[in-house]
Design an enzyme around this catalytic site. Structure first.
Site, PDB file in Angstrom:
ATOM      1  N   LEU A  21       1.034  -1.148  -0.243  1.00 24.05           N
ATOM      2  CA  LEU A  21      -0.074   0.287   0.150  1.00 24.05           C
ATOM      3  C   LEU A  21       0.862   1.138  -0.041  1.00 24.05           C
ATOM      4  CD1 LEU A  21      -2.865  -1.658   2.765  1.00 24.05           C
ATOM      5  CD2 LEU A  21      -3.056  -0.448   0.175  1.00 24.05           C
ATOM      6  N   PRO A  22       0.241   2.832  -0.169  1.00 23.23           N
ATOM      7  CA  PRO A  22       1.031   3.668  -0.561  1.00 23.23           C
ATOM      8  C   PRO A  22       1.745   4.249   0.795  1.00 23.23           C
ATOM      9  CG  PRO A  22      -0.599   3.865  -1.761  1.00 23.23           C
ATOM     10  CD  PRO A  22      -1.317   2.800  -0.566  1.00 23.23           C
ATOM     11  N   LYS A  53      14.725   0.388   5.698  1.00 23.16           N
ATOM     12  CA  LYS A  53      14.528   1.089   3.963  1.00 23.16           C
ATOM     13  C   LYS A  53      14.824   2.329   3.828  1.00 23.16           C
ATOM     14  CE  LYS A  53      12.208   1.356   0.342  1.00 23.16           C
ATOM     15  NZ  LYS A  53      12.578   0.854  -0.931  1.00 23.16           N
TER      16      LYS A  53
HETATM   17  P1  NAD Z   1       1.021   2.489  -5.859  1.00 19.97           P
HETATM   18  O1  NAD Z   1       0.469   3.531  -5.630  1.00 19.97           O
HETATM   19  O2  NAD Z   1       1.548   2.329  -7.907  1.00 19.97           O
HETATM   20  O3  NAD Z   1       0.195   1.517  -4.999  1.00 19.97           O
HETATM   21  C1  NAD Z   1      -0.477   1.625  -4.346  1.00 19.97           C
HETATM   22  C2  NAD Z   1      -1.663   0.213  -4.288  1.00 19.97           C
HETATM   23  O4  NAD Z   1      -2.904   0.797  -3.408  1.00 19.97           O
HETATM   24  C3  NAD Z   1      -2.656   1.156  -5.841  1.00 19.97           C
HETATM   25  O5  NAD Z   1      -3.245   0.854  -6.835  1.00 19.97           O
HETATM   26  C4  NAD Z   1      -4.256   2.019  -4.196  1.00 19.97           C
HETATM   27  O6  NAD Z   1      -5.416   1.920  -5.374  1.00 19.97           O
HETATM   28  C5  NAD Z   1      -3.893   1.093  -3.305  1.00 19.97           C
HETATM   29  N1  NAD Z   1      -4.937   1.052  -2.471  1.00 19.97           N
HETATM   30  C6  NAD Z   1      -4.808   2.654  -1.565  1.00 19.97           C
HETATM   31  N2  NAD Z   1      -5.175   2.389  -0.286  1.00 19.97           N
HETATM   32  C7  NAD Z   1      -5.988   0.865  -0.279  1.00 19.97           C
HETATM   33  C8  NAD Z   1      -6.433   0.664   0.688  1.00 19.97           C
HETATM   34  N3  NAD Z   1      -6.954   1.085   1.774  1.00 19.97           N
HETATM   35  N4  NAD Z   1      -7.235  -1.246  -0.081  1.00 19.97           N
HETATM   36  C9  NAD Z   1      -6.502  -1.521  -1.229  1.00 19.97           C
HETATM   37  N5  NAD Z   1      -5.667  -1.290  -2.068  1.00 19.97           N
HETATM   38  C10 NAD Z   1      -5.392   0.230  -1.970  1.00 19.97           C
HETATM   39  O7  NAD Z   1       2.355   2.462  -5.164  1.00 19.97           O
HETATM   40  P2  NAD Z   1       3.987   1.463  -5.193  1.00 19.97           P
HETATM   41  O8  NAD Z   1       4.647   2.233  -6.284  1.00 19.97           O
HETATM   42  O9  NAD Z   1       3.339   0.242  -5.967  1.00 19.97           O
HETATM   43  O10 NAD Z   1       3.780   1.268  -3.697  1.00 19.97           O
HETATM   44  C11 NAD Z   1       3.675   1.063  -2.830  1.00 19.97           C
HETATM   45  C12 NAD Z   1       4.440   0.606  -1.969  1.00 19.97           C
HETATM   46  O11 NAD Z   1       5.792   0.504  -1.894  1.00 19.97           O
HETATM   47  C13 NAD Z   1       4.745   2.095  -0.945  1.00 19.97           C
HETATM   48  O12 NAD Z   1       4.607   1.777   0.294  1.00 19.97           O
HETATM   49  C14 NAD Z   1       5.892   2.518  -1.716  1.00 19.97           C
HETATM   50  O13 NAD Z   1       6.944   3.757  -0.999  1.00 19.97           O
HETATM   51  C15 NAD Z   1       6.916   1.173  -1.718  1.00 19.97           C
HETATM   52  N6  NAD Z   1       7.926   0.879  -2.894  1.00 19.97           N
HETATM   53  C16 NAD Z   1       7.949   1.249  -4.313  1.00 19.97           C
HETATM   54  C17 NAD Z   1       8.665   1.616  -5.301  1.00 19.97           C
HETATM   55  C18 NAD Z   1       8.529   1.267  -6.700  1.00 19.97           C
HETATM   56  O14 NAD Z   1       9.438   1.865  -7.262  1.00 19.97           O
HETATM   57  N7  NAD Z   1       7.524   2.162  -6.904  1.00 19.97           N
HETATM   58  C19 NAD Z   1      10.008   0.743  -5.210  1.00 19.97           C
HETATM   59  C20 NAD Z   1      10.246   0.320  -3.311  1.00 19.97           C
HETATM   60  C21 NAD Z   1       9.179  -0.021  -2.452  1.00 19.97           C
END
Ligand code: NAD
Length: 314
Positions: free
Chosen positions: A79-80, A188
């Site tokens: 999740l975000p 992290k």
């Molecule tokens: P993103 O915004 O693309 O995806 C998050 C998903 O969670 C979305 O599809 C959203 O609809 C869903 N969501 C939000 N609230 C929700 C809820 N209550 N119930 C169900 N689904 C819900 O984000 P991301 O890039 O996939 O990142 C996710 C996590 O991973 C973050 O914490 C980010 O910091 C971490 N992260 C991201 C990356 C990257 O390169 N994108 C790398 C390492 C870590």
């Protein structure tokens, strides 16, 4: 619920059923790799577009986190931010979220990047209900998520870590047990503070070269074989068209949104402040990303190069 024991996942060789919550840029490819490895997945996301992708890949789509977790021995979330993790697992009252619905013995793995304190809060609530909780944030970007080569940085009990390891190994190549609950999140944010500094610095260096007549690819190749070499130059060059299959060559779409980098830098600054640790470079990167995200929060974090030349973002 609350009394059924789901520890059967270790009693035979069959794979546990997994509920996967949060199917964004990272969660979707991670879930797809679990499906490819033969795990049965029920998935939930607030976005229909996100669940549609996973349905096509063979997952069963659920209407709520609770439905997804029905019959699952393992729950994984991606999740975000902290508020989303809190809301899914603890609910509005702190005790009416998904945790309250899970049978004892369920293994919960949260791979979102959130504050260590938030991870400890959820872990404590889980522990009171007989549920194993691990904070397991990842590094490696969307490329690593697709390739199944993520680094998992895990905090929590050794026994729960041992149960999680074979599942994490499907999505990642390097699986670290950083320590107790919250330790994964601390490691992290140290990593991502450094990444924010490196990306801002690499963008600044390439811009200086280009403004002084150098070709961005030639300069990048030179720095790659010199002492400025770093991960962003190796696999995530911020200058458009220097590298294929990276967000900078795709209008800064996908990847790791600037607003998520901003969130991680804020977490690092909060931790530094709480523990009275000096982080001047981290503070500068936080300041740069804070002004950048005002207009460019949804663009990949390599778009920070647009601070120097806004035409690169169009
Ligand atoms: P993103 O915004 O693309 O995806 C998050 C998903 O969670 C979305 O599809 C959203 O609809 C869903 N969501 C939000 N609230 C929700 C809820 N209550 N119930 C169900 N689904 C819900 O984000 P991301 O890039 O996939 O990142 C996710 C996590 O991973 C973050 O914490 C980010 O910091 C971490 N992260 C991201 C990356 C990257 O390169 N994108 C790398 C390492 C870590």
């Amino acid at each position: 619920m609350g009394t059924k024991d789901t520890s059967t996942m270790d009693n035979n060789n069959s794979k546990p059923n997994i509920a996967f919550i949060g199917l964004g840029n990272m969660g979707a490819p991670m879930a797809e790799n679990l499906l490819k490895a033969g795990y049965a997945l029920s998935v939930f996301d607030l976005s229909d577009a996100a669940t549609k992708r996973l349905k096509q890949a063979g997952a069963s789509v659920s209407e709520s986190p609770k439905d997804a977790a029905n019959n699952a021995q393992v729950v994984i979330s991606m999740l975000p931010a902290g508020q989303h993790v809190h809301s899914v697992y603890l609910g509005d009252s702190g005790s009416d979220g998904l945790l309250a619905e899970l049978p004892k013995g369920t293994l919960v793995i949260d791979s979102s990047t959130i504050a260590a304190a938030d991870a400890r809060t959820v872990a404590e609530a889980a522990s009171k209900l007989g549920i194993d909780f691990l904070d397991a944030p990842v590094s490696g970007g969307t490329g690593g998520a697709v390739a199944g080569s993520l680094t998992f940085i895990v905090g929590g009990d050794a026994a729960a870590f041992a149960k999680a390891e074979p599942i994490l190994a499907v999505m990642g190549k390097n699986i670290f047990h950083a320590g107790e609950h919250g330790a994964g999140q601390v490691a992290k944010i140290c990593n991502n503070m450094l990444l924010g500094i490196l990306m801002a610095g690499t963008a600044e260096a390439i811009n200086l070269g280009v403004k002084n007549g150098l070709d961005p690819k030639v300069l990048s190749d030179i720095m790659l074989q010199s002492s400025g070499r770093n991960w962003t130059l190796e696999v995530y060059n911020p200058y458009p068209q220097v590298m294929e299959n990276v967000p900078s060559s795709n209008g800064y779409q996908g990847g790791f949104m600037s607003k998520l980098m901003q969130k991680d830098l804020n977490l690092a600054m909060q931790t530094a402040q709480d523990t009275e640790v000096d982080t001047p470079m981290g503070a500068k990167a936080t300041e740069l990303y804070a002004s950048h995200t005002v207009e460019n929060g949804d663009k990949d974090f390599s778009s920070i190069i647009g601070r120097h030349d806004v035409s690169l973002l169009s």
